[in-house]
Design a protein around this motif. Structure first.
Motif, mmCIF file in Angstrom:
data_model
loop_
_atom_site.group_PDB
_atom_site.id
_atom_site.type_symbol
_atom_site.label_atom_id
_atom_site.label_comp_id
_atom_site.label_asym_id
_atom_site.label_seq_id
_atom_site.Cartn_x
_atom_site.Cartn_y
_atom_site.Cartn_z
ATOM 1 N N THR A 1 0.837 -1.203 0.000
ATOM 2 C CA THR A 1 0.000 0.000 0.000
ATOM 3 C C THR A 1 0.875 1.257 0.000
ATOM 4 O OG1 THR A 1 -0.018 0.176 2.401
ATOM 5 C CG2 THR A 1 -1.784 -1.142 1.397
ATOM 6 N N VAL A 2 0.206 2.374 -0.265
ATOM 7 C CA VAL A 2 0.886 3.670 -0.228
ATOM 8 C C VAL A 2 1.526 3.866 1.148
ATOM 9 C CG1 VAL A 2 0.434 6.167 -0.176
ATOM 10 C CG2 VAL A 2 -0.504 4.750 -2.021
ATOM 11 N N MET A 3 0.745 3.594 2.205
ATOM 12 C CA MET A 3 1.256 3.768 3.570
ATOM 13 C C MET A 3 2.491 2.891 3.803
ATOM 14 S SD MET A 3 0.749 5.397 6.388
ATOM 15 C CE MET A 3 0.953 5.327 8.164
ATOM 16 N N GLN A 4 2.431 1.635 3.380
ATOM 17 C CA GLN A 4 3.576 0.736 3.586
ATOM 18 C C GLN A 4 4.802 1.225 2.819
ATOM 19 O OE1 GLN A 4 1.404 -2.775 2.358
ATOM 20 N NE2 GLN A 4 1.692 -3.723 4.364
ATOM 21 N N ASN A 5 4.571 1.705 1.594
ATOM 22 C CA ASN A 5 5.693 2.230 0.815
ATOM 23 C C ASN A 5 6.315 3.442 1.491
ATOM 24 O OD1 ASN A 5 6.435 1.131 -2.021
ATOM 25 N ND2 ASN A 5 4.216 0.851 -1.883
ATOM 26 N N VAL A 6 5.445 4.314 1.983
ATOM 27 C CA VAL A 6 5.936 5.538 2.624
ATOM 28 C C VAL A 6 6.730 5.192 3.890
ATOM 29 C CG1 VAL A 6 5.113 7.555 3.906
ATOM 30 C CG2 VAL A 6 4.201 7.071 1.635
ATOM 31 N N MET A 7 6.238 4.215 4.639
ATOM 32 C CA MET A 7 6.935 3.826 5.872
ATOM 33 C C MET A 7 8.330 3.261 5.592
ATOM 34 S SD MET A 7 4.985 4.893 8.139
ATOM 35 C CE MET A 7 5.875 4.342 9.569
ATOM 36 N N HIS A 8 8.508 2.721 4.385
ATOM 37 C CA HIS A 8 9.846 2.235 4.018
ATOM 38 C C HIS A 8 10.894 3.328 4.133
ATOM 39 C CE1 HIS A 8 9.028 -1.693 1.606
ATOM 40 N NE2 HIS A 8 8.755 -1.782 2.883
ATOM 41 N N GLY A 9 10.455 4.582 4.023
ATOM 42 C CA GLY A 9 11.375 5.708 4.165
ATOM 43 C C GLY A 9 12.033 5.756 5.542
ATOM 44 N N ARG A 10 11.441 5.066 6.512
ATOM 45 C CA ARG A 10 11.997 5.084 7.882
ATOM 46 C C ARG A 10 13.021 3.980 8.114
ATOM 47 N NH1 ARG A 10 12.280 9.515 10.052
ATOM 48 N NH2 ARG A 10 12.610 8.591 12.094
ATOM 49 N N LEU A 11 13.138 3.050 7.150
ATOM 50 C CA LEU A 11 13.980 1.871 7.401
ATOM 51 C C LEU A 11 15.404 2.221 7.808
ATOM 52 C CD1 LEU A 11 12.872 -0.712 4.679
ATOM 53 C CD2 LEU A 11 12.403 -0.726 7.138
ATOM 54 N N GLY A 12 15.943 3.285 7.219
ATOM 55 C CA GLY A 12 17.319 3.682 7.522
ATOM 56 C C GLY A 12 17.522 4.028 8.996
ATOM 57 N N TYR A 13 16.426 4.258 9.715
ATOM 58 C CA TYR A 13 16.530 4.642 11.123
ATOM 59 C C TYR A 13 16.306 3.461 12.078
ATOM 60 C CZ TYR A 13 16.451 9.610 10.009
ATOM 61 O OH TYR A 13 16.752 10.855 9.549
ATOM 62 N N MET A 14 15.929 2.305 11.508
ATOM 63 C CA MET A 14 15.510 1.199 12.381
ATOM 64 C C MET A 14 16.532 0.078 12.402
ATOM 65 S SD MET A 14 11.667 1.097 10.981
ATOM 66 C CE MET A 14 11.028 -0.154 12.057
ATOM 67 N N ASN A 15 16.484 -0.731 13.461
ATOM 68 C CA ASN A 15 17.331 -1.911 13.426
ATOM 69 C C ASN A 15 16.683 -2.944 12.493
ATOM 70 O OD1 ASN A 15 15.541 -3.670 14.881
ATOM 71 N ND2 ASN A 15 16.168 -2.650 16.778
ATOM 72 N N ALA A 16 17.498 -3.916 12.054
ATOM 73 C CA ALA A 16 17.050 -4.851 11.012
ATOM 74 C C ALA A 16 15.820 -5.636 11.469
ATOM 75 C CB ALA A 16 18.187 -5.796 10.650
ATOM 76 N N PHE A 17 15.770 -5.984 12.752
ATOM 77 C CA PHE A 17 14.679 -6.804 13.285
ATOM 78 C C PHE A 17 13.348 -6.055 13.178
ATOM 79 C CE2 PHE A 17 12.070 -8.313 16.846
ATOM 80 C CZ PHE A 17 12.029 -9.667 16.540
ATOM 81 N N ASN A 18 13.298 -4.858 13.737
ATOM 82 C CA ASN A 18 12.060 -4.076 13.679
ATOM 83 C C ASN A 18 11.691 -3.736 12.239
ATOM 84 O OD1 ASN A 18 11.740 -4.137 16.391
ATOM 85 N ND2 ASN A 18 12.453 -2.054 16.785
ATOM 86 N N GLY A 19 12.722 -3.451 11.441
ATOM 87 C CA GLY A 19 12.491 -3.104 10.035
ATOM 88 C C GLY A 19 11.839 -4.261 9.302
ATOM 89 N N ALA A 20 12.369 -5.478 9.510
ATOM 90 C CA ALA A 20 11.863 -6.652 8.804
ATOM 91 C C ALA A 20 10.414 -6.942 9.208
ATOM 92 C CB ALA A 20 12.743 -7.856 9.105
ATOM 93 N N LEU A 21 10.077 -6.671 10.439
ATOM 94 C CA LEU A 21 8.715 -6.956 10.907
ATOM 95 C C LEU A 21 7.767 -5.770 10.702
ATOM 96 C CD1 LEU A 21 9.401 -8.907 14.213
ATOM 97 C CD2 LEU A 21 8.780 -9.803 11.984
ATOM 98 N N GLY A 22 8.317 -4.677 10.190
ATOM 99 C CA GLY A 22 7.469 -3.508 9.974
ATOM 100 C C GLY A 22 6.994 -2.888 11.280
ATOM 101 N N LEU A 23 7.827 -2.980 12.325
ATOM 102 C CA LEU A 23 7.444 -2.423 13.633
ATOM 103 C C LEU A 23 7.828 -0.944 13.713
ATOM 104 C CD1 LEU A 23 8.626 -5.403 15.887
ATOM 105 C CD2 LEU A 23 6.289 -4.862 15.169
ATOM 106 N N TYR A 24 7.009 -0.134 13.087
ATOM 107 C CA TYR A 24 7.293 1.291 13.072
ATOM 108 C C TYR A 24 6.713 1.945 14.319
ATOM 109 C CZ TYR A 24 8.134 0.211 8.183
ATOM 110 O OH TYR A 24 8.608 -0.337 7.025
ATOM 111 N N SER A 25 7.326 3.036 14.744
ATOM 112 C CA SER A 25 6.828 3.704 15.947
ATOM 113 C C SER A 25 5.561 4.499 15.626
ATOM 114 C CB SER A 25 7.906 4.645 16.497
ATOM 115 O OG SER A 25 8.040 5.753 15.635
ATOM 116 N N GLU A 26 4.781 4.767 16.661
ATOM 117 C CA GLU A 26 3.570 5.561 16.512
ATOM 118 C C GLU A 26 3.912 6.932 15.920
ATOM 119 O OE1 GLU A 26 0.121 5.469 16.265
ATOM 120 O OE2 GLU A 26 0.888 3.463 16.655
#
Ligand code: ATP
Ligand code: MG
Length: 261
Positions: free
Chosen positions: A99-124
């Motif tokens: 989705t658009v939202m999921q694609n946009v959230m990918h922009g945060r991956l550079g700030y996350m550890n690999a584990f949270n990134g892989a599970l899509g555990l983005y902060s509120e």
């Protein structure tokens, strides 16, 4: 004041090539500046952008992002500095099935550890930021649409939002409108200008259309054969200078269209 970006005597020679793709490139830019880069095909525009965040490794020269050198530093430092440099591509580089939202959230991956990134555990906080930017850019109605269902212009706007999620100080756009119709191209260029003016982000955009480049820039860099031929205000870009940049007489340059052919 420290410039947002400083490029000093940058040179790139690709392996197996004898001629530099970019050479003797030096310039600096400040917050909120918008530079459009023009020049014929093969002039080195993409190579220049890719060397700035070391997606392509420069052969020599230095690049400083907010005063910190990204050239000649270890990979971990490069990753940290790259967060400050958002990128927008001609072909959007979205994941069509998401989705658009999921694609946009990918922009945060550079700030996350690999584990949270892989599970899509983005902060509120990140999710709230995404919703805000999508709202501000008129994209909230597409939130749960799959990226593959969007028009080219909408995809590119999502591409810009994804880059903004990094909270970059620099935005590099490589031919962001080359695959778009004129109306969508205008919307995307206005969005990039808005990013520069309202958010104070330094934007560098490679373009093939001289008229579009002139309409949306503070400053133009004209390249030919890997070198900067012109670096100055739009008003200083005379017909003579355009001919020098493209190496063709004006009569052979189609203003209003793609002048690269
Ligand atoms: N990965 C690569 N390996 C070898 N040579 C390359 C590579 N990428 C680009 N080049 C060469 O470097 C030069 C500059 O290419 P570059 O793609 O930066 O130009 P450009 O101005 O972006 O062109 P265009 O307008 O067609 O996108 C060209 O001669 C090109 O053939
Ligand atoms: Mg290119």
């Amino acid at each position: 004041m420290t410039p947002i970006l400083e490029v000093c005597d940058l040179k790139k020679i690709y392996r197996g090539s004898s001629k530099p793709a970019v050479n003797r490139i030096s310039f600096s830019m400040s917050a909120g500046e918008m530079i459009n880069v023009i020049g014929p095909s093969g002039a080195g525009k993409s190579t220049l952008l890719r060397c700035i965040n070391r997606l392509t490794e420069p052969s020599s020269g230095r690049v400083l992002i907010e005063g910190e050198e990204i050239t000649g530093v270890p990979a971990a430092k490069v990753r940290a500095l790259r967060r400050r440099v958002g990128m927008v591509f001609q072909h959007y580089n979205l994941v069509n099935r998401l989705t658009v939202m999921q694609n946009v959230m990918h922009g945060r991956l550079g700030y996350m550890n690999a584990f949270n990134g892989a599970l899509g555990l983005y902060s509120e906080e990140d999710k709230q930021r995404a919703l805000e930017i999508l709202e501000q850019t008129g994209l909230s109605e597409f939130l749960y649409h799959r990226a593959g269902e969007l028009s080219g212009g909408q995809k590119q706007r999502v591409g810009v939002v994804r880059a903004l999620m990094q909270q970059p100080s620099i935005l590099l756009c490589d031919e962001p409108i080359a695959s778009l119709d004129p109306a969508s191209a205008q919307v995307v260029m206005e969005m990039i200008r808005d990013v520069s003016v309202r958010r104070g982000i330094a934007c560098i955009t490679n373009l093939h259309q001289v008229d579009v480049a002139m309409r949306y820039a503070d400053r133009i860099i004209g390249m030919n054969g890997g070198e900067i031929i012109y670096d100055g205000p739009v008003a200083g870009l005379t017909e003579r200078m355009i001919e020098r940049i493209y190496g063709k007489p004006m009569s052979q340059l189609m203003i209003g269209g793609d002048v690269s052919a």
